[in-house]
Design a protein around this motif. Structure first.
Motif, mmCIF file in Angstrom:
data_model
loop_
_atom_site.group_PDB
_atom_site.id
_atom_site.type_symbol
_atom_site.label_atom_id
_atom_site.label_comp_id
_atom_site.label_asym_id
_atom_site.label_seq_id
_atom_site.Cartn_x
_atom_site.Cartn_y
_atom_site.Cartn_z
ATOM 1 N N UNK A 143 -9.502 0.657 4.451
ATOM 2 C CA UNK A 143 -9.917 0.925 3.077
ATOM 3 C C UNK A 143 -8.859 0.410 2.092
ATOM 4 N N UNK A 144 -7.566 0.629 2.409
ATOM 5 C CA UNK A 144 -6.505 0.181 1.518
ATOM 6 C C UNK A 144 -6.452 -1.347 1.421
ATOM 7 N N UNK A 145 -6.590 -2.024 2.551
ATOM 8 C CA UNK A 145 -6.565 -3.487 2.546
ATOM 9 C C UNK A 145 -7.758 -4.064 1.785
ATOM 10 N N UNK A 146 -8.918 -3.433 1.984
ATOM 11 C CA UNK A 146 -10.123 -3.902 1.296
ATOM 12 C C UNK A 146 -9.953 -3.819 -0.210
ATOM 13 N N UNK A 147 -9.416 -2.675 -0.678
ATOM 14 C CA UNK A 147 -9.209 -2.491 -2.112
ATOM 15 C C UNK A 147 -8.157 -3.460 -2.643
ATOM 16 N N UNK A 148 -7.070 -3.674 -1.855
ATOM 17 C CA UNK A 148 -6.008 -4.575 -2.274
ATOM 18 C C UNK A 148 -6.546 -6.007 -2.449
ATOM 19 N N UNK B 286 -2.434 -5.606 18.718
ATOM 20 C CA UNK B 286 -3.800 -5.093 18.910
ATOM 21 C C UNK B 286 -4.383 -4.509 17.629
ATOM 22 N N UNK B 287 -3.585 -3.764 16.861
ATOM 23 C CA UNK B 287 -4.097 -3.144 15.638
ATOM 24 C C UNK B 287 -4.381 -4.192 14.557
ATOM 25 N N UNK B 288 -3.523 -5.212 14.461
ATOM 26 C CA UNK B 288 -3.773 -6.286 13.494
ATOM 27 C C UNK B 288 -5.051 -7.027 13.847
ATOM 28 N N UNK B 289 -5.263 -7.271 15.146
ATOM 29 C CA UNK B 289 -6.475 -7.957 15.588
ATOM 30 C C UNK B 289 -7.711 -7.160 15.188
ATOM 31 N N UNK B 290 -7.656 -5.855 15.420
ATOM 32 C CA UNK B 290 -8.789 -4.996 15.080
ATOM 33 C C UNK B 290 -9.046 -5.015 13.579
ATOM 34 N N UNK B 291 -7.975 -4.957 12.778
ATOM 35 C CA UNK B 291 -8.134 -4.886 11.327
ATOM 36 C C UNK B 291 -8.719 -6.191 10.775
ATOM 37 N N UNK B 292 -8.229 -7.344 11.285
ATOM 38 C CA UNK B 292 -8.767 -8.641 10.845
ATOM 39 C C UNK B 292 -10.249 -8.725 11.180
ATOM 40 N N UNK B 293 -10.614 -8.285 12.379
ATOM 41 C CA UNK B 293 -12.022 -8.339 12.786
ATOM 42 C C UNK B 293 -12.883 -7.444 11.906
ATOM 43 N N UNK C 192 0.837 -1.211 0.000
ATOM 44 C CA UNK C 192 0.000 0.000 0.000
ATOM 45 C C UNK C 192 0.864 1.250 0.000
ATOM 46 N N UNK C 193 0.278 2.333 -0.485
ATOM 47 C CA UNK C 193 0.933 3.646 -0.436
ATOM 48 C C UNK C 193 1.050 4.081 1.017
ATOM 49 N N UNK C 194 2.106 4.780 1.354
ATOM 50 C CA UNK C 194 2.333 5.203 2.742
ATOM 51 C C UNK C 194 1.179 6.036 3.282
ATOM 52 N N UNK C 195 0.465 6.769 2.385
ATOM 53 C CA UNK C 195 -0.641 7.612 2.841
ATOM 54 C C UNK C 195 -1.788 6.790 3.425
ATOM 55 N N UNK C 196 -1.878 5.488 3.049
ATOM 56 C CA UNK C 196 -2.952 4.639 3.551
ATOM 57 C C UNK C 196 -2.733 4.218 4.999
ATOM 58 N N UNK C 197 -1.540 4.493 5.550
ATOM 59 C CA UNK C 197 -1.222 3.999 6.883
ATOM 60 C C UNK C 197 -1.388 5.058 7.961
ATOM 61 N N UNK C 198 -1.942 6.216 7.609
ATOM 62 C CA UNK C 198 -2.022 7.319 8.564
ATOM 63 C C UNK C 198 -3.144 7.139 9.575
ATOM 64 N N UNK C 199 -4.179 6.353 9.252
ATOM 65 C CA UNK C 199 -5.324 6.205 10.159
ATOM 66 C C UNK C 199 -5.904 4.812 9.957
ATOM 67 N N UNK C 200 -6.414 4.152 11.015
ATOM 68 C CA UNK C 200 -6.984 2.812 10.869
ATOM 69 C C UNK C 200 -8.034 2.706 9.778
ATOM 70 N N UNK C 201 -8.846 3.760 9.587
ATOM 71 C CA UNK C 201 -9.872 3.718 8.542
ATOM 72 C C UNK C 201 -9.208 3.676 7.159
ATOM 73 N N UNK C 202 -8.120 4.421 7.021
ATOM 74 C CA UNK C 202 -7.389 4.421 5.758
ATOM 75 C C UNK C 202 -6.756 3.041 5.511
#
Length: 894
Positions: free
Chosen positions: A101-106, A128-135, A88-98
């Motif tokens: 969205x980046x992972x979903x598109x990928x 913790x953040x990976x757990x949240x994103x997977x969920x 992903x582009x570095x800009x996608x990593x600035x916020x969990x929502x970003x």
């Protein structure tokens, strides 16, 4: 990111255990309801293996994306997902929502219309953040989740929430049970593992698949597990726990917290500790965690005792604890106990710990530890403890435990030397109870030796005389009297004097089985009842004995004797289904092989033999024969050899059957009477199958008469039923009379067989055959069906003949003997030439072609067919085809 590897087209799928578990995971991923599954199990339980097998079964409509948690990545934000986020582009990593969205598109771009399955291995190590994103990916319906973790509490609250909302299906992976262990070993290494070998690996590994196969590889390399033809057996040495196994166990220990490791090592060294004592030196939280993970066991005794769940694991851990740390742990425990004796809470393991730490052990404790070691089939430890008391007090008691240990090691000469030495040193100074204990061991040694067998009874009579002469005995001598009484009965059963057994225990109360002596007595009575004809009473009492034995703290030797006797009883009464259930249920217990015995090596093989499952029977019986050549504590090697010979004979392998029959004649073990009789039955039955029918029939009649005259009605019925099934119709009246004196289902079948033969009633014989097959006795059913065919043919009963022929062919095919099937079906009515013509005609071959193949004229073929039609009561080739459905190549023509 990787698609799951799938088996190549046309390539057979490799066998593996737990197909149902894989199917459950696949169903959770493809059902359309929920958002996937989480596989929960200890390290090495096979979580990743099950997950990969499930992913392989997904079709081309699925994209599999795999990420993996680890102790390192768990400390980094999105650590486990970094392999995806790198794209992903570095800009996608600035916020969990970003990020979401980046992972979903990928994933959407990669999938190209396919469903996405996200496989998260080691999900308990997600940050913790990976757990949240997977969920979030799951909750949004973007992926189906397949997670693998050690335990749910460490899974992370977001993924745990999916499970609590019933969106994730939980699939628990416990350790392999015994049947899974045996199946996995057989398919991994090829060949059948003996019951003893498979059990040793199962007990040592705790059923953990990773540990199991690491252990198996190491034992094969060390020569502890040895291959003989298609069988793997345990050699003379026990499973060696070293090298790779220790490394695996150390790695598992390293995953424990320091407090948990203290508890685990302390219990490994001490053997068992009262819960209250353990809580004085350890934190309750550490104890609770280990208990939740199934690593330690808390008993329901008073007081509750804590021990390591897998004794073999405890042994390994104890062996790898450095001496200095071992001494430190012992000092810590002693400091908490203060003035209390550490060893009063523990058994032989604690005494061994004290000796390892260089401490002196009080003789009474060493003797008690030796008794416990002998009781638990650990003769090496027992000898170690008795050596600590050498030259000190308790001379006779030490000699008893030393002799018992040598007897367990099959070193009877050493046991005799120990007993002779103590008698010489003590002279007339032994108390009566001490002298009696030594004489009871002498009697047991005499019973085991063909050369000294006659002395056993004389020794017991001498003990009884001295007890009687002692006048009014106290409680101690009364207990000795009970032991002598039990020894009398055991000797009588061993020698086949069942009337004496029933006389000795004529007042046995089946409702009072609250002690080892009473349970042993009832077990002997159940065998005596069975052999003398009361099968129903014997089986009922035997079931009560097995239930009672499960509630008592019996020695390994006693429980092995009880179980082996009950299994023999079930086989004698032809209760093959119950025998199979008993074998399976008992084998799934975590008991050591020392508590099961030799009958468990071959029992299921004998059951399979009677059911007609010869391939499975031979696997079990052959491995049993090899294993019992190494170690045969119950003297059943001859029985194993005879049963294996019979199985080969039924399958048509005359060469192997004959070779084994020669071995039986050379084997002359001092086996129990009932074992010898069943061995003889299989031996003669095998001879009848391989062309020695006349000799076998003559011997079977003699054996039947001999047992009947000795009131051994059940074994006599076995021999006489074989005589009738082999074609001696003159035996029908004898069989009817004898069957009327024996209770149970098998006797009922024999009675019906006798009546069917007497009246030449093919329909009654066929009905008897079907009931025998339904009861799991396909051998009996096959033989009776052959008689039905013969009777129907003699009577010209065309309908009954057709039904009997079809039933016979079905049974013959089950045994897989090329001499059975078509030719067996016709041999009673057709000549060899007529059989050959009949088989070819039924296969659709024209008369001209048959004539050419057999080098005869067409008219000769037509003449043979005329005779075939008349003898088989058929009117056309189509009807002939109904009777003969076997292919020509299996009929051994010409």
């Amino acid at each position: 990111m990787s698609a799951a590897q799938r088996p190549g087209k046309g390539r057979p799928e490799k066998h593996y255990t737990r197909h149902k578990t894989v199917a459950e995971v696949v169903a959770a991923l493809t059902s359309g309801s929920g958002c996937g599954a989480v596989i929960v199990g200890e390290h090495g339980a096979g979580k990743s293996f099950i997950a990969q097998r499930a992913l392989e079964k997904l079709g081309e409509d699925y994209l599999v994306v795999q990420v993996r948690g680890s102790s390192i990545s768990s400390k980094l934000p999105y650590g486990a997902l970094s392999v995806l986020l790198n794209e992903l582009d570095a800009s996608h990593l600035e916020h969990p929502l970003m990020v979401l969205r980046g992972l979903t598109q990928l994933l959407h771009n990669r999938a190209q219309g396919r469903s996405v399955v996200l496989f998260v291995d080691n999900a308990h190590d997600l940050d913790e953040l990976s757990t949240m994103m997977v969920a979030q990916l799951c909750a949004g319906g973007h992926v189906q989740l397949l997670a693998a973790c050690v335990d749910l509490p460490n899974l992370g609250s977001d993924i745990m929430g999916l499970w609590k909302d019933d969106l994730l299906r939980r699939v628990d992976l416990g350790p392999f049970d015994f049947s899974e262990t045996a199946d996995s070993l057989a398919h991994e290494y090829g060949g059948h593992f003996s019951h003893t070998a498979a059990r040793a690996l199962w007990n040592a590994s705790g059923g953990n698949p990773l540990f199991l196969h690491s252990l198996a590889r190491e034992q094969i390399k060390l020569g502890t597990i040895v291959r003989h033809e298609d069988s793997w057996v345990l050699g003379e040495k026990p499973v060696a726990l070293a090298g790779e196994i220790r490394d695996v166990l150390k790695a598992r220990l390293n995953r424990l917290s320091p407090g948990q490791r203290d508890v685990f090592e302390l219990l490994s060294l001490a053997g068992a500790l009262p819960l209250q004592t353990l809580m004085s030196v350890s934190k309750a939280q550490d104890i609770d965690t280990l208990q939740e993970r199934g690593l330690i066991h808390v008993s329901h005794d008073h007081p509750p005792m804590v021990s390591i769940a897998n004794p073999v694991t405890a042994g390994i851990v104890a062996s790898v604890v450095p001496p200095g740390r071992s001494a430190e742990l012992r000092r810590r425990l002693g400091a908490v106990l203060q003035d209390q004796d550490l060893d009063e809470f523990t058994g032989s393991t604690a005494v061994a710990w004290a000796l390892d730490c260089g401490e002196d052990v009080e003789p009474g404790l060493a003797l008690a530890a030796a008794r416990l070691a002998n009781k638990a089939s650990d003769p090496h430890s027992a000898l170690r403890f008795t050596r600590e008391i050498a030259g000190k007090e308790k001379l006779a008691e030490v000699a008893v435990e030393s002799a018992r240990a040598h007897m367990s090691l099959h070193n009877d000469e050493a046991a005799r030397r120990v007993l002779a030495d103590v008698e010489l040193r003590a002279g007339d100074g032994l108390a009566l109870d001490e002298w009696a204990s030594l004489q009871l061991l002498w009697a047991e040694l005499d019973r085991r030796s063909p050369a000294a067998a006659a002395s056993a009874l004389a020794r017991l009579q001498e003990i009884e005389l001295r007890l009687t002469a002692s006048g009014n005995p106290g409680a101690e001598l009364k207990m000795v009297g009970e032991r002598v009484r039990l020894a009398y009965a055991q000797l009588a059963a061993f020698e086949g004097r069942y009337g004496d057994v029933l006389q000795i225990f004529q007042n046995v109360d089946a409702t009072d089985l609250g002690s080892e002596a009473k349970v042993m007595a009832a077990s002997l009575v159940s065998e005596a009842k069975a052999v003398t004809g009361d099968i129903l009473g014997a089986v009922g009492l035997g079931r009560q004995v097995i239930l009672a034995a499960g509630t008592l703290d019996l020695s390994d030797g006693s429980i092995r004797e009880i179980r082996g006797r009950f299994l023999l009883l079930l086989l004698l009464s032809a209760k093959y289904r119950e025998a199979a259930d008993f074998l399976a249920g008992t084998s799934e217990s975590w008991d050591e092989q020392a508590r099961l015995g030799g009958m468990f090596e071959i029992g299921q093989g004998i059951v399979d033999l009677h059911r007609g499952h010869l391939t499975r029977a031979l696997q079990r019986l052959e491995s049993g024969v090899w294993q019992l050549r190494v170690n045969d504590p119950d003297a059943v090697a001859g029985l194993a050899t005879a049963a294996c010979a019979y199985a080969f004979a039924l399958q048509g392998d005359e060469e192997k059957a004959g070779a084994l029959l020669v071995e039986i004649e050379e084997l002359q073990p001092r086996a129990p009477w009932l074992v010898n009789r069943i061995t003889r039955y299989f031996e003669l039955s095998a001879k009848a199958e391989i062309g020695q029918k006349t000799e076998a029939l003559r011997a079977l009649k003699l054996e039947a008469d001999m047992d009947t005259e000795a009131s051994a009605l059940a074994t006599g019925l076995q021999f006489l039923s074989a005589v009738a099934r082999l074609g001696d119709r003159q035996a029908s009246q004898k069989l009817s009379d004898l069957a009327g004196q024996v209770t149970g289902q098998f006797a009922g079948l024999c009675s019906r067989l006798a009546e069917g033969l007497k009246d030449a009633d093919s329909e009654e014989l066929l009905a008897t055959s079907k009931d025998a097959d339904a009861a799991g006795n396909a051998v009996f059913a096959r033989d009776v069906t052959r008689k039905a065919v013969s009777c129907a043919n003699d009577a010209g009963n065309r309908i009954s003949l057709r039904m009997a022929q079809r039933t016979q062919q079905s049974l013959e095919d089950r045994f897989g003997n090329p001499r059975n099937g078509v030719l067996s079906l016709l041999s009673a009515t057709l000549t060899a030439r007529e059989s050959e013509v009949a088989v070819r005609a039924a296969a659709g071959t024209s008369n001209r072609k048959i004539a050419d193949e057999m080098h005869v004229s067409v008219r000769t073929v037509e003449g043979h067919l005329y005779q075939v039609y008349a003898k088989l009561h058929v009117a056309s080739r189509s009807e002939l085809k109904d009777v003969i459905s076997g292919p020509v190549e299996h009929a051994r023509l010409g």
